[in-house]
Design a protein around this motif. Structure first.
Motif, PDB file in Angstrom:
ATOM      1  N   LEU A 129       0.825  -1.205   0.000  1.00  8.31           N
ATOM      2  CA  LEU A 129       0.000   0.000   0.000  1.00  8.31           C
ATOM      3  C   LEU A 129       0.863   1.261   0.000  1.00  8.31           C
ATOM      4  O   LEU A 129       0.474   2.285  -0.570  1.00  8.31           O
ATOM      5  N   VAL A 130       2.035   1.181   0.620  1.00  3.63           N
ATOM      6  CA  VAL A 130       2.975   2.304   0.540  1.00  3.63           C
ATOM      7  C   VAL A 130       3.407   2.523  -0.911  1.00  3.63           C
ATOM      8  O   VAL A 130       3.418   3.660  -1.408  1.00  3.63           O
ATOM      9  N   LEU A 131       3.754   1.435  -1.601  1.00  2.05           N
ATOM     10  CA  LEU A 131       4.157   1.538  -3.006  1.00  2.05           C
ATOM     11  C   LEU A 131       3.022   2.084  -3.867  1.00  2.05           C
ATOM     12  O   LEU A 131       3.233   2.921  -4.752  1.00  2.05           O
ATOM     13  N   THR A 208       7.421   0.082  14.987  1.00  3.38           N
ATOM     14  CA  THR A 208       8.014   1.178  14.219  1.00  3.38           C
ATOM     15  C   THR A 208       7.982   0.903  12.721  1.00  3.38           C
ATOM     16  O   THR A 208       7.458   1.702  11.935  1.00  3.38           O
ATOM     17  N   PHE A 209       8.551  -0.257  12.324  1.00  4.82           N
ATOM     18  CA  PHE A 209       8.683  -0.561  10.895  1.00  4.82           C
ATOM     19  C   PHE A 209       7.441  -1.230  10.317  1.00  4.82           C
ATOM     20  O   PHE A 209       7.236  -1.215   9.104  1.00  4.82           O
ATOM     21  N   ILE A 215       2.512   3.853   7.950  1.00  4.16           N
ATOM     22  CA  ILE A 215       1.234   4.564   8.026  1.00  4.16           C
ATOM     23  C   ILE A 215       1.440   6.061   7.871  1.00  4.16           C
ATOM     24  O   ILE A 215       0.579   6.779   7.320  1.00  4.16           O
ATOM     25  N   CYS A 216       2.592   6.570   8.325  1.00  2.67           N
ATOM     26  CA  CYS A 216       2.913   7.993   8.117  1.00  2.67           C
ATOM     27  C   CYS A 216       3.126   8.284   6.644  1.00  2.67           C
ATOM     28  O   CYS A 216       2.660   9.304   6.120  1.00  2.67           O
ATOM     29  N   MET A 217       3.824   7.385   5.947  1.00  3.49           N
ATOM     30  CA  MET A 217       4.061   7.562   4.505  1.00  3.49           C
ATOM     31  C   MET A 217       2.743   7.505   3.737  1.00  3.49           C
ATOM     32  O   MET A 217       2.494   8.328   2.850  1.00  3.49           O
ATOM     33  N   ILE A 218       1.896   6.547   4.087  1.00  2.81           N
ATOM     34  CA  ILE A 218       0.601   6.427   3.415  1.00  2.81           C
ATOM     35  C   ILE A 218      -0.263   7.654   3.680  1.00  2.81           C
ATOM     36  O   ILE A 218      -0.908   8.182   2.763  1.00  2.81           O
ATOM     37  N   SER A 219      -0.273   8.129   4.922  1.00  2.00           N
ATOM     38  CA  SER A 219      -1.090   9.295   5.280  1.00  2.00           C
ATOM     39  C   SER A 219      -0.637  10.533   4.517  1.00  2.00           C
ATOM     40  O   SER A 219      -1.471  11.294   3.996  1.00  2.00           O
ATOM     41  N   TYR A 220       0.676  10.728   4.447  1.00  4.84           N
ATOM     42  CA  TYR A 220       1.201  11.900   3.734  1.00  4.84           C
ATOM     43  C   TYR A 220       0.821  11.852   2.251  1.00  4.84           C
ATOM     44  O   TYR A 220       0.298  12.845   1.707  1.00  4.84           O
TER      45      TYR A 220
END
Length: 360
Positions: A129-131, A208-209, A215-220
Motif C-alpha cells: 500500500l505504501v508503493l 516502528t517498521f 502509516i505515516c508515509m501512506i497518510s502523507y
C-alpha cells in the motif's frame, strides 16, 4: 515481532521466558478462557479463510490471465492479493488451535512455521500500500516524472524487495516461537520465547517498521493525493480520468485497510506498554486481551474485503473481468466449432473396400 497473540486464554506474562515472567502482570489474575474463544473465533476464521481463498484466487486469475498486461498499480494490487491468499491458506491452522482451546495440537515445528505467512501478510500488505500510495502520488502530483519511473520492471522489483523485507521482519517468529507446557494453564502453548529485553526490542521494531513509518508515509501521500484531486479542473483529459479512476480505487482500499488494521496495531502498542510495565491496571490488561482477539479477526477480514472493493469500486477491474470472460467464451466457442468440424469430416469419409473384400 509477531502479530499473533501468544494465546487468547493466557495471561500476557506467558510471553516472557519460562521462569522469568513479568512482575507487572503476575499481580493480575490470569485471564479466564471464554467459550466463544473456541466456538465463535474459529468459526469466523474458517469463514474468512474460505471466502478469502476464493476471492483472492479470482483476483489473481483476472490479473494473470487477461490478455492485456497489468499496469503498475495492478501489479501492486495483484501482489497484495497474493499476500492475502498466503494468509488465508494458513489461517485454518490457527482456527484449529482455537478450537482446541489453545492447547497446541500440532507438531512443534509448525508452531514457528505457520505464523510466518500471517506476519508476512501484515508487513507486506502495508508496504504494498505504501508503493501504491507513492505511485498514485507521483502520477497525480508529478505526472512528467511518473512516465519515466512507472514501468512494470520497477514495480516488480519493488514488490520483490517488499517480500524480502516482510520475510526479514518475520524471522524472529521462526527463531523464537516454541511449544512448552504451562502448568498454570494446564496447556501446551505455542508462544514467543523472548527475554524481557528481546521482547521490548522486537516489539519496538514491529511497531516502528510494521506500522508507524508506513502509516505515516501512506497518510502523507493520501493527503497530497486528495488535495491534488480537489484542485483539478472539471474538464480532464482521457488519461487524467483514467488516473482518477485508479486513484479512487486505491483511496478506498487504503481507507478500508486503515479501518481494519489500525485497531489491531494500536492493541499491539498497548501490549508492548503492558510488557514494559507502563500500563499496570488489571482492567486495562483484561480489556486489551479481549480486544486483541476481536481486532485480530477484523484485520484478517481485510483480506476478504479487498477483492470485493476491486469489483465494486474498480471500473477498470470490472472491464478486465468482462474481457476475460468474453475471451474464454470465444475460446470455448472456437474449441467446440473445431471439434464439431473434425467430427463431421470423420463421419463424411466413406470406407473403401477392395475387390477381394466385396467378393467375400
Amino acid at each position: 515481532m509477531d502479530i499473533l497473540p501468544t494465546s487468547n486464554s493466557a495471561n500476557f506474562s506467558t510471553v516472557s521466558t519460562l521462569g522469568d515472567q513479568s512482575n507487572t502482570t503476575n499481580k493480575c489474575p490470569p485471564a479466564e478462557f471464554k467459550d466463544w474463544h473456541s466456538s465463535v473465533v474459529p468459526a469466523c476464521m474458517l469463514l474468512t479463510s474460505v471466502l478469502g481463498i476464493v476471492m483472492n484466487l479470482f483476483v489473481l486469475m483476472v490479473f494473470c490471465f487477461h490478455k492485456k498486461a497489468c499496469t503498475v498499480a495492478e501489479i501492486y494490487l495483484s501482489n497484495l492479493a497474493a499476500a492475502d491468499l498466503f494468509l488465508m491458506v494458513c489461517l485454518p491452522l490457527w482456527a484449529a488451535n482455537a478450537i482446541n482451546r489453545y492447547d497446541w495440537p500440532f507438531a512443534h515445528h509448525l508452531c514457528s512455521l505457520f505464523p510466518l505467512p500471517i506476519n508476512m501478510n501484515a508487513y507486506c500488505s502495508i508496504y504494498f500500500l505504501v508503493l501504491i500510495s507513492i505511485d498514485r502520488y507521483i502520477a497525480l502530483v508529478h505526472p512528467l516524472s511518473h512516465k519515466g519511473i512507472s514501468r512494470p520492471k520497477f514495480a516488480k522489483l519493488g514488490c520483490l524487495l517488499v517480500w524480502g523485507f516482510g520475510l526479514l521482519l518475520s524471522i524472529p517468529t521462526l527463531v523464537y516461537r516454541k511449544v512448552a507446557y504451562f502448568s498454570r494453564y494446564n496447556k501446551s502453548l505455542c508462544f514467543l520465547n523472548y527475554s524481557v529485553k528481546e521482547q521490548l526490542l522486537f516489539d519496538g521494531i514491529q511497531n516502528t517498521f510494521g506500522f508507524i513509518i508506513p502509516i505515516c508515509m501512506i497518510s502523507y501521500c493520501t493527503l497530497i493525493i486528495i488535495h491534488s484531486l480537489n484542485n483539478r479542473l472539471i474538464e480532464r483529459s482521457k488519461s487524467q480520468k483514467m488516473e482518477q479512476k485508479a486513484t479512487t480505487l486505491v483511496l478506498v482500499v487504503l481507507l478500508v485497510f486503515v479501518i481494519c488494521w489500525v485497531p489491531h496495531h494500536v492493541v499491539l502498542i498497548l501490549t508492548t506498554l503492558i510488557k514494559a510495565g507502563v500500563l499496570r491496571e488489571c482492567s486495562i490488561i483484561a480489556n486489551v486481551q479481549i480486544c486483541s482477539t476481536v481486532f485480530m479477526n477484523l484485520a484478517f477480514f481485510n483480506s476478504v474485503l479487498n477483492p470485493i472493493l476491486y469489483v465494486v469500486v474498480g471500473k477498470n477491474f470490472r472491464k478486465k473481468v468482462r474481457g476475460l470472460f468474453k475471451q474464454w467464451s470465444i475460446d470455448r466457442t472456437m474449441t467446440i466449432r473445431n471439434t464439431s468440424t473434425v467430427l463431421s469430416r470423420f463421419r463424411s469419409v466413406k470406407p473403401t473396400f477392395t475387390t477381394e473384400e466385396n467378393t467375400i
